[in-house]
Design a protein around this motif. Structure first.
Motif, PDB file in Angstrom:
ATOM      1  N   SER A 250      36.851 -20.240 135.208  1.00  0.00           N
ATOM      2  CA  SER A 250      35.874 -20.496 136.301  1.00  0.00           C
ATOM      3  C   SER A 250      34.502 -20.461 136.029  1.00  0.00           C
ATOM      4  CB  SER A 250      36.310 -19.231 137.136  1.00  0.00           C
ATOM      5  OG  SER A 250      35.580 -18.271 136.828  1.00  0.00           O
ATOM      6  N   GLY A 251      33.745 -21.070 137.090  1.00  0.00           N
ATOM      7  CA  GLY A 251      32.249 -21.057 136.960  1.00  0.00           C
ATOM      8  C   GLY A 251      31.743 -19.744 136.732  1.00  0.00           C
ATOM      9  N   TYR A 252      32.475 -18.692 137.259  1.00  0.00           N
ATOM     10  CA  TYR A 252      31.872 -17.319 137.470  1.00  0.00           C
ATOM     11  C   TYR A 252      32.269 -16.727 135.988  1.00  0.00           C
ATOM     12  CZ  TYR A 252      32.551 -18.103 142.444  1.00  0.00           C
ATOM     13  OH  TYR A 252      32.715 -18.353 143.726  1.00  0.00           O
ATOM     14  N   SER A 253      33.019 -17.169 135.241  1.00  0.00           N
ATOM     15  CA  SER A 253      33.488 -16.724 133.992  1.00  0.00           C
ATOM     16  C   SER A 253      32.267 -17.427 132.867  1.00  0.00           C
ATOM     17  CB  SER A 253      34.766 -16.863 133.569  1.00  0.00           C
ATOM     18  OG  SER A 253      35.720 -16.320 134.194  1.00  0.00           O
ATOM     19  N   GLN A 254      32.357 -18.600 133.333  1.00  0.00           N
ATOM     20  CA  GLN A 254      31.446 -19.542 132.313  1.00  0.00           C
ATOM     21  C   GLN A 254      30.060 -19.252 132.342  1.00  0.00           C
ATOM     22  OE1 GLN A 254      33.503 -20.199 129.986  1.00  0.00           O
ATOM     23  NE2 GLN A 254      33.378 -22.638 130.078  1.00  0.00           N
ATOM     24  N   MET A 255      29.362 -19.329 133.819  1.00  0.00           N
ATOM     25  CA  MET A 255      28.025 -19.131 133.905  1.00  0.00           C
ATOM     26  C   MET A 255      27.344 -17.923 134.336  1.00  0.00           C
ATOM     27  SD  MET A 255      26.973 -22.361 133.378  1.00  0.00           S
ATOM     28  CE  MET A 255      27.915 -22.096 131.760  1.00  0.00           C
ATOM     29  N   GLY A 256      28.547 -16.943 134.903  1.00  0.00           N
ATOM     30  CA  GLY A 256      27.883 -15.768 135.300  1.00  0.00           C
ATOM     31  C   GLY A 256      28.063 -15.541 136.787  1.00  0.00           C
TER      32      GLY A 256
END
Length: 309
Positions: A250-256
Motif C-alpha cells: 500500500s501507499g502507507y507501507s511504501q511512502m509512510g
C-alpha cells in the motif's frame, strides 16, 4: 448505501511529498519491450497518478460533481466507490471531460467503476480485458451491506506502451474494532473479499503492472499493529510470508503515514502497487497523499508512479 463513520472528525490537510528513485530492468508480460538497465543514462521513464475516492451515495448532484472534479484533478487513473446510482452523470462527465469510463452493467457492479484520462491511457482491448466479479451479498446484523463486487480493467499507458491493470473494490463496513475482527457474517465475507482481491492481483500481474484501489474499512495503523491473519495488511501484503516480493504494497507501507486520515480519524482508503523484485521492476510508487476538501464523508487518496519505457 451511506456507510457513515462512527467518528466524523476530520483533521486539516497534510500532503506527503516523499519520493524514491527505484528503476529496474524487466520484461513485463503483455508489454514485452526491452528496457535499459537500472541507472543507465539511456533509461526513459514517465509518470502518472492513480486516485481513489468513496463518494457519499446521498450527496446532491452538485456536491457529487464537486468531489468528482476535485479528485479527478489529481490523477490519470481513478477508482470510485458508492456511485451505483450515478451512471448517467458519470457517463456524461466522462464524455465531456476526456475520460474513459468502465462501469459494469447492473446497480451494484456499477458501484465500483474505473476511469482513465484519455490523454494518458487507452483501453487495452476495446470491449474486453475487463471484468466485474461477484463477491458476496451479506445479511448480517443491523443494516445489511449491499452486494459486493470487484471491478478490474487493463489500460495501456500511452507514453510507455505498457499495460496497467487497475483493480477496484469496496469492503463491508464495521468489520473491525481497532484492528481486531468483529465476529459477524459481514466480517467473514470481507475476509473472503480480501483473498479474492489478492488472487486477482496475482492473476493480473502476468498481464502487466498492477494497481489496486478501494475503501477497505480497516484502518492501516490498527491493521499493521494487530496483524490479524485475514485482514489487508497480512493478506494483501502477504506479511505472513515475511513480506515476500513480488507482492502488493500500500501507499502507507511504501511512502509512510502522515497525520491526514481518509475517513474520520482512520486511514481506510487505499492504493496498492504490485511490487516486483528489483531485477524485474518497471513501475515504482514515488508519492502518496490524501486529498482533503471533499463534501463526502471520505477524503480522496492519490499515488504517483514512475514507469519505464
Amino acid at each position: 448505501m451511506n456507510e457513515n463513520p462512527r467518528n466524523d472528525s476530520r483533521p486539516g490537510p497534510v500532503l506527503s511529498r516523499r519520493a524514491v528513485a527505484r528503476l529496474g530492468l524487466a520484461v513485463g508480460a503483455g508489454a514485452a519491450t526491452s528496457v535499459a538497465a537500472a541507472g543507465s543514462a539511456s533509461a526513459v521513464s514517465s509518470t502518472f497518478r492513480v486516485g481513489h475516492l468513496n463518494i457519499l451515495s446521498d450527496l446532491s448532484h452538485a456536491d457529487f460533481l464537486h468531489d468528482l472534479n476535485l479528485i479527478a484533478g489529481h490523477c490519470h487513473l481513478l477508482g470510485l466507490n458508492e456511485v451505483q446510482f450515478r451512471r448517467d452523470a458519470l457517463s456524461s462527465w466522462a464524455d465531456a471531460n476526456g475520460w474513459h469510463l468502465y462501469m459494469p452493467s447492473g446497480t451494484w457492479p456499477g458501484a465500483e467503476p474505473l476511469l482513465a484520462r484519455k490523454s494518458m491511457f487507452d483501453v487495452t482491448t476495446p470491449g474486453g480485458d475487463r471484468g466485474s466479479i461477484f463477491v458476496c451479498d451479506t445479511g448480517g446484523s443491523a443494516e445489511p451491506p449491499p452486494p459486493r463486487y470487484i471491478t478490474w480493467i487493463s489500460w495501456t499507458h500511452k507514453p510507455s506502451g505498457r499495460r496497467v491493470q487497475h483493480i477496484n473494490s469496496h469492503l463491508n463496513a464495521h468489520i473491525d474494532n481497532n484492528g481486531q475482527p468483529y465476529n459477524l457474517p459481514r466480517t467473514d465475507d470481507a475476509e473472503q473479499h480480501i483473498r479474492m482481491i489478492r488472487d486477482l492481483a496475482v492473476n493480473r500481474s502476468d498481464q502487466g503492472q498492477v494497481v489496486v484501489s478501494g475503501d477497505f474499512n480497516v484502518d492501516y495503523q490498527d491493521d499493521k499493529r494487530v496483524q490479524y491473519s485475514r485482514f489487508p495488511y497480512t493478506v494483501l501484503e502477504e506479511r505472513q510470508a515475511a513480506g515476500a516480493i513480488p507482492g502488493l504494497r500500500s501507499g502507507y507501507s511504501q511512502m509512510g503515514v502522515t497525520n491526514q486520515a481518509t475517513h474520520g480519524t482512520r486511514r481506510i482508503d487505499y492504493i496498492y502497487e504490485w511490487v516486483r523484485v528489483p531485477s524485474a521492476r518497471l513501475m515504482n510508487m514515488t508519492n502518496h497523499y490524501v486529498v482533503d476538501g471533499t463534501r463526502s464523508d471520505h477524503n480522496g487518496v492519490v499515488a504517483a508512479f514512475s514507469i519505464t519505457h
